[in-house]
Design a protein around this motif. Structure first.
Motif, short mmCIF file in Angstrom:
data_model
loop_
_atom_site.label_atom_id
_atom_site.label_comp_id
_atom_site.label_asym_id
_atom_site.label_seq_id
_atom_site.Cartn_x
_atom_site.Cartn_y
_atom_site.Cartn_z
N MET A 280 -0.43 7.25 -6.32
CA MET A 280 -1.50 8.19 -6.37
C MET A 280 -1.14 9.72 -6.05
SD MET A 280 -5.26 7.58 -4.08
CE MET A 280 -4.34 7.35 -2.53
N PHE A 281 -0.50 9.58 -5.03
CA PHE A 281 0.04 11.16 -4.58
C PHE A 281 0.85 11.84 -6.02
CE2 PHE A 281 3.49 13.81 -3.50
CZ PHE A 281 2.94 14.93 -2.47
N LEU A 282 1.77 11.10 -6.34
CA LEU A 282 2.72 11.72 -7.54
C LEU A 282 1.58 12.13 -8.89
CD1 LEU A 282 5.65 9.36 -7.30
CD2 LEU A 282 5.44 11.68 -6.46
N THR A 283 0.76 11.22 -8.94
CA THR A 283 -0.36 11.24 -10.02
C THR A 283 -1.26 12.55 -9.84
OG1 THR A 283 -0.61 8.95 -10.44
CG2 THR A 283 -2.22 10.37 -11.35
N LEU B 200 -7.83 2.15 -0.96
CA LEU B 200 -7.33 3.14 -1.81
C LEU B 200 -6.13 2.53 -2.33
CD1 LEU B 200 -8.45 6.73 -0.85
CD2 LEU B 200 -9.76 4.97 -2.07
N THR B 201 -6.01 1.31 -2.75
CA THR B 201 -4.82 0.63 -3.27
C THR B 201 -4.94 0.02 -4.54
OG1 THR B 201 -5.60 -1.49 -2.20
CG2 THR B 201 -4.12 -0.19 -0.86
N PRO C 238 0.70 -1.35 -0.05
CA PRO C 238 0.16 -0.09 0.17
C PRO C 238 0.98 1.27 0.16
CG PRO C 238 -0.11 -1.20 2.12
CD PRO C 238 0.52 -2.16 1.40
N TRP C 239 2.14 1.17 0.42
CA TRP C 239 2.83 2.47 0.59
C TRP C 239 3.24 2.81 -0.92
CZ3 TRP C 239 5.98 4.15 5.03
CH2 TRP C 239 5.73 3.49 6.15
N ASP C 240 3.46 1.82 -1.75
CA ASP C 240 3.58 2.20 -3.38
C ASP C 240 2.22 2.63 -3.90
OD1 ASP C 240 6.30 1.19 -2.61
OD2 ASP C 240 6.29 -0.35 -4.52
N ALA C 241 1.22 1.97 -3.51
CA ALA C 241 0.00 2.33 -4.23
C ALA C 241 -0.41 3.81 -3.88
CB ALA C 241 -1.28 1.60 -3.77
N GLU D 133 -8.77 1.71 -10.04
CA GLU D 133 -10.01 1.86 -10.12
C GLU D 133 -10.67 2.38 -8.84
OE1 GLU D 133 -12.08 2.05 -12.40
OE2 GLU D 133 -10.81 1.32 -14.20
N GLU D 134 -10.42 1.79 -7.76
CA GLU D 134 -10.81 2.29 -6.42
C GLU D 134 -10.38 3.63 -6.15
OE1 GLU D 134 -10.65 0.70 -1.72
OE2 GLU D 134 -9.01 0.18 -3.08
N MET D 135 -9.13 4.13 -6.51
CA MET D 135 -8.81 5.43 -6.31
C MET D 135 -9.49 6.21 -7.14
SD MET D 135 -4.74 4.80 -6.36
CE MET D 135 -3.78 3.70 -5.59
N ALA D 136 -9.64 6.01 -8.26
CA ALA D 136 -10.24 6.84 -9.31
C ALA D 136 -11.82 7.01 -8.89
CB ALA D 136 -10.24 6.29 -10.65
N ASP D 137 -12.60 6.14 -8.32
CA ASP D 137 -13.86 6.33 -8.18
C ASP D 137 -13.94 7.33 -7.06
OD1 ASP D 137 -14.83 4.68 -10.02
OD2 ASP D 137 -15.08 2.68 -8.87
N PHE D 138 -13.24 6.94 -6.09
CA PHE D 138 -13.23 7.85 -4.75
C PHE D 138 -13.05 9.25 -5.36
CE2 PHE D 138 -10.71 10.29 -1.78
CZ PHE D 138 -11.76 10.58 -0.88
N LEU D 139 -11.75 9.34 -6.04
CA LEU D 139 -11.22 11.01 -6.37
C LEU D 139 -12.29 11.57 -7.29
CD1 LEU D 139 -7.45 9.87 -7.13
CD2 LEU D 139 -8.37 11.38 -5.17
#
Length: 211
Positions: A98-101, A126-127, A91-94, A130-136
């Motif tokens: 996300m932050f860098l994106t 949020l790892t 999850p650290w990498d994920a 798709e999950e990140m994108a849906d939340f964001l």
């Protein structure tokens, strides 16, 4: 990763309850901060750099936000403050990617607090992209653009750069701060959140005087 989490837990247990009795005392190398044997070049030449290494999944980083954010916003123009995600796998990498994106998209400052809140308080993992994108998307971030940027060659290159920086800074836990690529310190060495800012202020002054 287990060692990092354990280290963070020990810091929380021993530091957050401490009174800042040494806040006004001069910071000492080997005590409040570590002087790196191999200085790391700064990202903006000519400016004093302050780097915060963090992880969205770290509760201590989350609780440090109300302390460091107002301080960072008031830094003088000759100081460049930047965040670098610590990435040690899983999850650290994920979260780091996300932050860098979000940073590359120019929207990180708009959703930084919401991402922290989602992971720390709403227990969202949020790892997965798709999950990140849906939340964001609920925060106004374009889903397709996020996914395209997340999977881009440029972001993968930034991920590798961030990992290399963490190695060069020789961090063992988060949150950690590095001033001008020379001095590393954290909640444990500096004596808590306010102590961290005190040490940072002193080292910024030291580097300014050395110019």
């Amino acid at each position: 990763m287990r060692k990092l989490i354990l280290s963070a837990a020990l810091v929380a247990a021993s530091v957050f309850g401490m009174a800042a009795v040494q806040a006004a005392e001069p910071a000492t190398a080997g005590k409040e901060y570590i002087e790196l044997s191999n200085p790391v070049p700064v990202s903006v030449p000519g400016k004093i750099e302050v780097v915060e290494l963090f992880w969205y999944g770290c509760p201590h980083c989350y609780h440090f936000e109300p302390t460091i954010n107002p301080w960072a916003e008031k830094l003088p123009k000759d100081v460049n403050f930047k965040r670098v995600p610590a990435m040690f796998g899983g999850p650290w990498d994920a979260h780091g990617q996300m932050f860098l994106t979000l940073e590359a998209m120019g929207v990180e400052h708009n959703v930084h607090a919401a991402v922290f809140d989602a992971i720390q308080n709403k227990r969202m993992r949020l790892t997965k992209p798709e999950e990140m994108a849906d939340f964001l998307a609920t925060q106004g971030v374009d889903k397709d653009k996020f996914l395209a940027t997340f999977n881009s060659f440029a972001i993968k290159g930034q991920v590798n750069q961030a990992k290399e920086l963490a190695k060069k800074y020789e961090i063992t836990g988060v949150p950690s701060l590095v001033v001008n690529g020379k001095y590393r310190f954290d909640l444990g060495t500096a004596g808590g959140p306010e102590g961290v800012l005190n040490v940072a202020d002193q080292l910024i002054a030291k580097e300014r005087a050395a110019k």
